[in-house]
Motif scaffolding. Structure first.
Motif, mmCIF file in Angstrom:
data_model
loop_
_atom_site.group_PDB
_atom_site.id
_atom_site.type_symbol
_atom_site.label_atom_id
_atom_site.label_comp_id
_atom_site.label_asym_id
_atom_site.label_seq_id
_atom_site.Cartn_x
_atom_site.Cartn_y
_atom_site.Cartn_z
ATOM 1 N N MET A 64 105.731 -4.066 -47.857
ATOM 2 C CA MET A 64 105.930 -4.480 -49.249
ATOM 3 C C MET A 64 104.608 -4.931 -49.849
ATOM 4 O O MET A 64 104.281 -4.598 -51.000
ATOM 5 N N ILE A 90 101.652 -3.934 -49.144
ATOM 6 C CA ILE A 90 100.824 -2.787 -49.528
ATOM 7 C C ILE A 90 101.323 -2.201 -50.834
ATOM 8 O O ILE A 90 100.540 -1.812 -51.709
ATOM 9 N N ILE A 91 102.623 -2.140 -50.968
ATOM 10 C CA ILE A 91 103.154 -1.546 -52.201
ATOM 11 C C ILE A 91 102.780 -2.384 -53.406
ATOM 12 O O ILE A 91 102.455 -1.861 -54.466
ATOM 13 N N TRP A 92 102.792 -3.705 -53.235
ATOM 14 C CA TRP A 92 102.360 -4.540 -54.365
ATOM 15 C C TRP A 92 100.928 -4.184 -54.754
ATOM 16 O O TRP A 92 100.591 -4.113 -55.928
ATOM 17 N N LEU A 93 100.130 -3.980 -53.731
ATOM 18 C CA LEU A 93 98.751 -3.620 -54.054
ATOM 19 C C LEU A 93 98.713 -2.289 -54.797
ATOM 20 O O LEU A 93 97.975 -2.124 -55.771
ATOM 21 N N GLN A 94 99.497 -1.344 -54.304
ATOM 22 C CA GLN A 94 99.531 -0.044 -54.967
ATOM 23 C C GLN A 94 99.940 -0.190 -56.422
ATOM 24 O O GLN A 94 99.468 0.541 -57.287
#
Lengths: 78, 143, 117, 87, 496, 106, 498, 125, 161
Positions: free
Chosen positions: A39, A41-45
């Motif tokens: 999750m 990483i996805i926030w970063l994305q």
């Protein structure tokens, strides 16, 4: 980027399913920790590092540990 | 085998904890410059304390941060936030006024900027850190 | 029966959501309704108005600081609830009738001394 | 060019994560799961770093630092639980 | 200073709860007095606020001096100020009641936390009803949701904890849809402020009709779970019956109502009257409300525990409120808003009466309550007043709201309107059927030779009940002020 | 030129990561898997981050990356160690015997 | 007399307020002193009756007294409105109440729960008077519910299992009746926008909704009044209540239903709409069935009070029939029959109560010899029975005559036949009692209290009300001007004014 | 249907968020184990957060942190992130409280199975 | 004494860490960083710093650096070995636990040694105390080669023996 996004999201769903299906509660909690990692990483994305850092701190430091603490006070298996 | 007898863990954790804490404080205070802020930083600080409690023993940590003291800090953190909000009313604005009414904002990009924002973050950080640790102790403590 | 209801609900939800997502604004499009005057002002004026470079922090501690007060309160409520449920921290009050039964203010701190309920 | 390399690397890492996840899901013992999660953590850190460079947002590294600093707390927690059956 | 009132009411309550642990460290005994003082103070403030709003119209308060679409806006309108008065007033009475009562049901080491949680929940409820911002409402909803189970589980026995857990899980399931609804609204409008979002929604509906509908559904489900709309009420009976009586009074009387007010605000402010009166979801809502009215009453019929009975009756009464709202006519919304107040008074009073019974008899089983009316006439007379108000006897406030909701049903028109009227009427009958046996048993059952005596319970237990009962009668006889406010609020909601 | 070095480091890191993953999948018990974890992953993270350091130079990001490498190299073996410790007492290894007996506690 | 002058006066409100105040006083003082309680009790009802009678001066002058309270609360305004109809029935109610009050002092001397009975007795008066004097439907409904629920306490007074059973049934009926009336009231308000009873016909037009309201009203009031299929509570409730309470229940309280039907038919819907639509025909049919059924059922009852209760049902049939005939003379007979039945049935129940107190006899078959033992009481009973049968010059005859004329006016002679049949049946079930009481010697073993043959009359405080009531059956009809009849005719005419 | 498939190409974030939402929802409803319920709620809330933050995404945008040299480009919408920060705290608070209740339940009933708890309660009553 | 040499040293290290992380030489940053570093040091020093546990780091910095370099080399070697094992079609492993003698004197070096063992070829530390180390070996021949581990030698030199 979209490939990475899709991959991440797919893994996320897999992770959620794995966390849900695991009979061993400890295992479920551990996999849930991985869920929060992905999750982050996805926030970063999605371009929100603030959420990512919060999720990182929480997923690694708080939620998992509280859950394991609970398991230690109760029972490990369903 | 007691956990605190694990030498490697003991020493490594002792080595890492100060860095985590400093980093946590950095995340708290630099929340308006870089990602983070009160909540994330507070959680990181709390994680360091939890790490300490895990590696050594919960009871040791509990001596340092008893529930009474923890609740005091929680209250103080929240009251601090409200007090800063009321400051807005004092200076003639509305609740939680920051830059609109006369509070200097400083130069953007430096630690002292954003008026009350770092102070608010600090209050939140303290509160969150203590709260999380307190949650951990509450769950872990033996009856 | 126990399994059917969740499955049914989930399916209903899933179909509904599937139908709705097709209609949603395109992901990542700059012209979406969500990217309107509100976020523009945050981005363009945020640094000048709040002095914080990180606009997210500017929002949570300045534009929408009241929400953060709520957040702090949620945490406070959570810890109060946990301490209450697990009976960890004493915050006792001795009522007059308890005093008649011989309890003192010191007892108010001790959850285990004499059970009152 | 180099961004593409970062992207490819990140995708490869994420593919690895799937297999680690498999180990985490089936791993017969909690130890196996923790090993897998540990690996996911380190891959995540790497991916985060890569992502931050892909987007030219060095501030994203703060998140990765957070993970490096407190990522193994959960591991310790599990290990302690496995050993002592309490925390 | 008066301009700051809306936020001050919230902040002083929250601040009061924050200082409780500190007070507890130095002088335990001050905790009840401080909380009483703060609650009373905020009641006074709320009344001032209400007067102000009645005189000068809505008070718009911008947190941090940020203009609405950017900052959070508090709008103390009639509905909000009215709810604030109700919340703080009943909260005050409940605190007065709890002062002596909690010794029966709460371990003395936890009583300070009870006061803390009550102040928190009251502050959050006031904050929720006066806010004009969707997300701020969500946050306040969450505070209420978190304090509710805590107030249930504070009794710390197995049943209470189980009920609290069920309550928490359900309520957490409810907050997800609410946030999702907010996300969808934000998606199609780009605003969180309800006024601005409402303006945008009119356009957005053309482009994204299904999204708007889904958001509406999510709001209804989310708030419906929290307010115990019929098929989602499963947590309610346990939670209300195993909680300490003051908590039950607070939760049943206020928390559920506040959620309904939140839903009302969201739906009416965002969607506007035209969409609401045509949306298919409101048909479902009506059906659910009707089912709730009937099923709640039927399930209340064979309850052995008096608190459980009163709890099930809540389901039915909440059905009334939802029916009134979903009919979307002037009268029905007036009636619903009025019923929020009336039911708050009645239900709080009835739970407090149950509290007195438990205080005195240490049981809440209906079978053991024979002749209670002779032993504690004041309590049981008040209980009877509440029961009659529920049934809808004129001169009691329940009648007034029932009247308006029925009028709304007729105004809705057609066979459907008559059917809703029938349901309301049927439910009155059922109300009578399950309340009156209790009263008969209490007043006529048991040992008939027992000498009538004045209640031995402390005055602080009797006084809130009597005040609430007096309120029921006075509002039944002179419903002028709340009626005016309710009808103005309804006009405002309906955008007329 | 620098880009090539960066690529070598990067894909070297990815390669070691992959090896670690395969190891975790293939190796028979916790302890053997820990070998893969501690060695390959540590080096993998190190290489990937090092590649980024080379790419970035000693800017603030580079310093952060270096700190990350240091901390990972400290904490990763520790984590492996304590997992091994914890598993040692509780876990039956792949040959079916209690690990402790094999260690010659008898 | 001139109709239509409205005078604003607080007197009607006072009439309703006095019993409420005295309820409180009785409640407060009954612990202090037995005697004081009695005096307050009597003076309360007496005062009410006095004020009520005083209202007569205004009414006879042709004024309509109106009082509005809580006007700002529209439509929850409490309005009292005393026209001739209201006055007539209310003053009879107050009078009967006063007599029953005097009666019950003695009757309930050794009762197990006088502390409940006496306040309730006074309070119910307030409810009944409120119903009769109400000037709008809200007030009507309000006092209707108050009266109905306090009537419950009459029914269960004995606290025996049968009493509770009957009480449950009564309560059920009360709630049902209440919600049905509520339905009617709310639909009326929706259709008419007002609840005022002052005008003749406020419902604008006849459609399905107003029919539903009408049916709801009819069923709601029919429950209370004991209309045929809805009467089941009545024979259960009356016997178990104390006799004065039965007298009031049967004499006054069930009349509220009939009164309500009259008000609804003539004031809410208006004579024109009723005549156009012909809805009251349903009522008429059921009323006829009720009349016959009540009489038939009364024939086979052995329990005296039960027989009286069934008789009440049959008489209610008359009353409703009179209202539903939609003729002026029929309505006049109807109104007069409300009055006369109130007095007659009160007399009968009070005498039955007297007999029960003195001898313990509850069954008709045991009544042999009572006439000799209690001649005055039994005399009053006989008089009332004859009035019920319709022997001139007793008032029963007058009302039946008027009703029959009304039926003929309406062109429905069949209903006159029903009246006749019912009267004969009346004779069949009342006369045996009288004959038994006077001309049959008591069998051995039926003696319950003392010697059946010895003169042993009840105390004067019980006897006097009975005798006054019995006298009132005759007295008005032999006076030159039959005042109740005049008033009834006058009010009927007022309701027919277009 | 066609539009749904086209939208899948673009709105994949939303779809995944909804799948996660369903997973969490189903878990919470169907699993009898208490901890699984809590995990389910967490997954559900996370999915909503994902959805919300995805609303703020702008193609090719920068994170909304100013003053780092490369000014000018489009920025992500900062508002959803800010809201979600609060949302995460709320979710953690609920989780913590639920866990505490779970510990207490285990003390009282000796099991973590919701069905079993209901059964046990029925027996004792 | 609160401001002992330990505290100051720790403050210095943390301060450097702070400055590198924040990467700013603004005066507020300097002051604030020092404050926090000092705060953390004062609070944590009694728990963290135990002088008897470690060799003189600064005096023997060269050896420490050498140890690190050797360690990195060994890690590469270890990884190549892992690659060989993992990627070979058949798993050529014979896992076993062996107790080896503890050669380090200070706890800190024991820890470094333990972690180095974990990082170096085919070995995994399971338990460390003053007398012995419990090591998990992946293959047979590593047990034989274990005593000539260069990292250990470097570390012994670092200890000053």
């Amino acid at each position: 980027m979209a490939v990475l996004d899709l991959l991440l999201l797919s893994i996320l769903v897999l992770c959620a399913l794995a966390a849900v299906r695991t009979r061993d509660l400890l295992g479920a909690v551990i996999i849930y920790a991985a869920y929060s990692l992905l999750m982050a990483i996805i926030w970063l994305q999605l371009g929100s590092p603030d959420v990512a850092i919060t999720e990182a701190a929480l997923g690694a430091g708080v939620t998992t540990i509280l859950m394991i603490a609970t398991i230690s006070k109760t029972g490990r298996y369903e | 085998m007691r956990m605190q007898e694990i030498l490697i863990l003991k020493i490594v954790v002792r080595f890492v904890i100060p860095f985590i804490q400093v980093y946590g404080f950095y995340v708290i205070t630099a929340g308006h410059l870089s990602p983070g802020g009160g909540f994330a930083g507070g959680t990181i600080v709390a994680a360091s304390m939890v790490l300490y409690a895990l590696t050594f023993d919960a009871s040791q940590g509990l001596e340092k941060l008893s529930h009474e003291r923890a609740s005091l800090f929680e209250s103080l953190g929240a009251i601090w936030y409200v007090a800063l909000g009321l400051l807005g009313i004092m200076v003639g604005g509305n609740f939680l006024t920051n830059g609109q009414i006369g509070i200097p904002l400083g130069t953007p990009g430096y630690l002292i900027s954003g008026g009350l924002i770092p102070l608010l973050s600090f209050g939140i950080g303290i509160k969150v850190a203590v709260t999380v640790v307190s949650l951990y102790y509450s769950l872990v403590e033996e009856d | 029966m126990r399994q059917i209801i969740p499955v049914f609900l989930t399916l209903v939800l899933g179909i509904a959501l599937l139908l709705v997502v097709a209609e949603m604004p395109t992901f990542g499009d700059i012209n979406n309704p969500a990217h309107n005057v509100v976020s523009e002002r945050y981005i363009n004026q945020g640094v000048r108005e709040t002095g914080a470079q990180n606009i997210v922090t500017a929002i949570i501690t300045d534009y929408r600081a009241y929400d953060t007060l709520g957040e702090v309160t949620v945490l406070f409520a959570a810890i109060a609830a946990v301490l209450t449920v697990l009976n960890r921290l004493r915050l006792g009050v001795i009522c007059p009738e308890d005093r008649e039964r011989g309890l003192t203010d010191e007892d108010a701190g001790d959850p285990d001394s004499k059970d009152s309920c | 060019m180099i961004e593409t390399a970062f992207l490819v690397a990140a995708i490869l890492l994420m593919l690895n994560v799937i297999f680690c996840l498999y180990r985490a899901a089936v791993g017969p013992t909690p130890g196996d799961r923790v090993v897998a999660i540990n690996m996911i953590t380190s891959k995540t850190i790497a991916v985060m770093a890569l992502v931050s460079f892909m987007y030219h947002e060095e501030l994203f590294l703060d998140v990765a630092i957070t993970y490096t600093l407190i990522g193994y707390t959960a591991t310790i927690c599990v290990a302690k639980y496995l050993e002592l059956k309490r925390l | 200073m008066i301009y700051q009132l809306p936020v001050l009411i919230v902040v002083q309550l929250l601040l009061g709860s924050f200082i409780m642990p500190i007070v507890g460290r130095f002088k335990n005994q001050l905790i009840p007095y401080i909380s009483l003082f703060l609650m009373g103070l905020s009641h006074v403030f709320s009344i001032i606020l209400l007067f102000r709003v009645v005189q000068e119209g809505n008070i718009h308060y911008h947190l941090g001096n940020w203009a609405p679409p950017w900052g959070i806006e508090i709008v103390a309108d009639l509905l909000g100020a009215y709810m604030a008065v109700i919340v703080t007033g009943i909260g005050f009475l409940v605190l007065v009641f709890a002062w002596r009562h909690i010794q029966r049901e709460i371990n003395y080491a936890l009583r300070g936390w009870f006061y803390t949680l009550v102040l928190l929940i009251a502050g959050a409820m006031v904050g929720m009803v006066i806010t004009n911002d969707l997300f701020n409402m969500y946050v306040m909803v969450e505070i209420v949701s978190l304090c509710g189970p805590a107030l249930v589980a504070i009794r710390n026995n197995r049943l209470a904890v189980e009920a609290g857990f069920k309550y928490l899980i359900m309520i957490a399931l409810g907050s997800g849809p609410i946030l999702f609804g907010i996300a969808l609204i934000y998606m199609i409008t780009g605003h969180l402020n309800m006024t601005f979002a409402g303006q945008e929604v009119i356009n957005a509906i053309q482009e994204y009709p299904r999204v708007a509908l889904l958001a509406q559904a999510f709001f209804i489900v989310g708030f419906g779970v929290k307010a115990a709309l019929f098929p989602l009420h499963v947590w309610l009976p346990d939670a209300y019956s195993y909680a300490p009586s003051p908590s039950s009074a607070l939760l049943a009387g206020l928390a559920a109502k506040v959620y309904i007010v939140g839903l009302t605000r969201v739906l009416f402010n965002l969607y506007g009257i035209e969409m609401l009166s045509t949306t298919p979801l409101f048909t479902i809502l009506k059906i659910m409300a009707v089912a709730g009215i009937i099923m709640g009453s039927i399930m209340a019929l064979n309850q052995k525990d008096i608190k459980r009975l009163v709890a099930y009756s809540s389901v039915a009464q909440i059905g009334y409120i939802f029916l009134g709202l979903s009919l979307v006519t002037g009268f029905s919304v007036t009636g619903a808003v009025l019923h929020i107040l009336n039911h708050a008074l009645i239900k709080s009073m009835m739970f407090l009466c149950c509290g007195v019974i438990i205080y005195q008899k240490k049981t809440s089983n209906i079978d053991e309550l024979g002749g209670v009316g002779k032993e504690f006439p004041i309590t049981m007379i008040c209980f009877g007043i509440g029961a009659f108000a529920m049934v809808g006897i004129p001169m009691l406030n329940g009648f007034i709201s029932k009247w308006y909701i029925s009028l709304g049903a007729l105004e809705y028109g057609g066979l459907a309107g008559l059917m809703y009227l029938l349901v309301i009427i049927l439910s009155s009958l059922l109300n009578g059927l399950y309340y009156l046996p209790v009263l008969i048993k209490a007043f006529l059952g048991g040992d008939s030779q027992k000498e009538t005596q004045i209640d031995k319970a402390p005055i602080t237990l009797i006084l809130p009940i009597v005040i609430l009962a007096a309120g029921i009668i006075i509002l039944g006889l002179l419903p002028f002020v709340p009626l005016q406010i309710a009808s103005d609020a309804a006009q405002h909601l309906l955008g007329q | 030129m620098r880009e090539i070095i960066v690529m070598i480091f990067l894909f070297g890191g990815v390669f070691f990561f992959t090896v670690g993953t395969i190891g975790v999948l293939r190796l028979p018990d916790v302890f053997c898997r820990l070998h893969a974890n501690t060695k390959s992953d540590t080096l993998g993270v190190g290489l990937v981050l090092a590649s980024l350091v080379i790419y970035e130079g000693l800017s603030s990001a580079g310093v952060k990356l270096i700190f990350m490498i240091i901390f990972i190299w400290i904490t990763n073996p520790t984590a492996g160690h304590i997992i091994a410790r914890a598993s040692y007492d509780t876990i039956v290894d792949w040959t079916g015997q209690l690990a402790r007996q094999k260690a010659g506690e008898d | 007399m001139v109709q239509g002058v409205e005078t604003y006066s607080h007197l009607p409100g006072l009439v309703v307020l006095i019993p409420i105040i005295f309820t409180a006083l009785v409640g407060i003082f009954q612990k202090k002193s037995f005697l004081l309680r009695n005096w307050i009790f009597i003076s309360g009802t007496a005062l009410t009756f006095a004020v009520m009678a005083f209202l007569g001066f205004f009414v006879l002058r042709g004024e309509t007294l109106v009082a509005n309270y809580l006007v700002a609360m529209y439509p929850f305004t409490i309005t009292f409105r005393v026209d001739t109809l209201s006055f007539l029935i209310a003053v009879v109610a107050a009078g009967v109440w006063l007599l029953a009050s005097i009666y019950c002092l003695q009757y309930l001397k050794d009762d197990h729960a006088p502390n409940r009975y006496f306040p309730v007795h006074v309070f119910t008066l307030a409810g009944a008077l409120g119903v009769f004097l109400s000037g709008n439907l809200y007030t009507f409904f309000l006092f209707y519910e108050v009266m109905a629920f306090s009537g419950y306490l009459f029914v269960i007074h004995a606290e025996t299992p049968e009493a509770f059973k009957a009480g449950s049934r009564y309560l059920m009926v009360t709630i049902l009746s209440g919600i049905l009336v509520f339905t009617g009231v709310i639909i009326t308000y929706q259709l008419a926008g007002t609840l005022d009873l002052g005008s003749l016909g406020i419902i604008p037009d006849a459609n399905i909704v107003s029919l539903i309201a009408f049916v709801a009203f009819i069923i709601g009031f029919g429950f209370k009044a004991g209309l045929f299929p809805l009467h089941t509570w009545l024979p259960a409730a009356h016997p178990v209540a104390p006799s004065p309470a039965s007298a009031l229940l049967s004499g006054i309280l069930i009349k509220t239903g009939a009164y309500g039907i009259i008000r609804v038919t003539y004031n809410v819907y208006g004579i024109e709409m009723m005549q156009d639509t012909g809805w009251p025909t349903i009522l008429l049919i059921f009323a006829a069935i009720t009349t016959i059924y009540g009489s038939m059922a009364a024939l086979v009852q052995d329990n005296l009070k039960r027989r009286l209760a069934y008789s009440s049902i049959s008489q209610i049939g008359y009353i409703l029939m009179g209202g539903a005939l939609l003729t002026e003379r029929g309505l006049a007979g109807d109104i007069f029959h409300i009055v006369s039945h109130a007095t007659i049935k009160s007399t009968l129940f009070l005498t039955a109560g007297a007999i029960i107190t003195k001898t313990g006899i509850k069954y008709v078959s045991q009544m042999a010899g009572v006439g000799r033992k209690m001649p005055y009481t039994m005399g009053a009973f006989t008089l009332a029975a004859l009035a019920m049968i319709g022997i001139p010059p007793l008032n029963g005859f007058v009302s039946k005559w008027a009703l029959a004329l009304g039926a003929l006016d309406a062109g429905q002679p069949g209903y006159a036949v029903v009246l006749l049949i019912s009267s004969m049946l009346n004779a069949l079930y009342y006369l045996p009692i009288v004959i038994l009481a006077y001309f049959r010697k008591p069998e051995e073993g039926t003696v319950l209290y003392g010697d059946m043959l010895r003169y042993d009359e009840v105390r004067a405080s019980m006897l006097v009300p009975i005798l006054i009531l019995a006298l009132s059956l005759v007295i008005f009809n032999i006076l030159p001007v039959n005042l109740p009849l005049v008033l009834a005719e006058f009010s009927a005419r007022a309701l027919f004014q277009h | 249907m066609a539009e749904a498939i086209i939208a899948l190409g673009q709105n994949y974030f939303f779809y995944y968020a909804l799948i996660l939402f369903m997973v969490g929802f189903y878990t919470t409803l169907s699993h009898s184990n208490i901890l699984k319920k809590i995990i389910g709620i967490n997954i559900m809330e996370t999915s909503i957060f994902l959805f919300f933050v995805a609303l703020g995404y702008v193609e090719g945008g920068q994170a909304p942190i100013m003053g780092r040299g490369a000014e000018g480009g489009p920025y992500m919408n900062p508002l959803p992130s800010a809201l979600i920060l609060t949302g995460i705290v709320v979710s953690v608070s609920i989780t913590a409280f639920a866990l505490a209740l779970m510990v207490k339940l285990y003390q009282f009933y000796g099991t973590l199975d919701a069905d079993e708890i209901v059964m046990l309660r029925g027996e004792r009553e | 004494m609160v401001f002992s040499k330990d505290v100051l040293g720790m403050t210095l290290i943390l301060y450097i860490f702070w400055l590198l992380i924040s990467w700013s030489l603004n005066w507020v940053n300097l002051i604030l960083g020092f404050t926090f570093a000092l705060f953390v040091a004062i609070f944590m020093a009694p728990e963290i710093i135990k002088k008897e546990e470690r060799p003189p780091f600064f005096a023997r910095g060269f050896f420490f650096l050498r140890f690190v370099l050797i360690l990195i080399r060994e890690i590469f070697k270890a990884n190549i070995q892992v690659v060989q094992i993992v990627l070979s079609p058949r798993l050529m492993i014979t896992p076993q636990f062996v107790e080896v003698k503890q050669v380090m004197r200070y706890p800190v070096t024991q820890v470094l040694w333990g972690n180095s063992i974990t990082l170096t070829p085919g070995t995994l530390t399971l338990d460390v105390d003053d007398e012995k180390i419990l090591v998990h070996f992946l293959t047979e021949d590593m047990v034989a080669h274990f005593p000539e581990n260069p990292v250990g030698k470097a570390l012994v030199e670092f200890e000053g023996r």
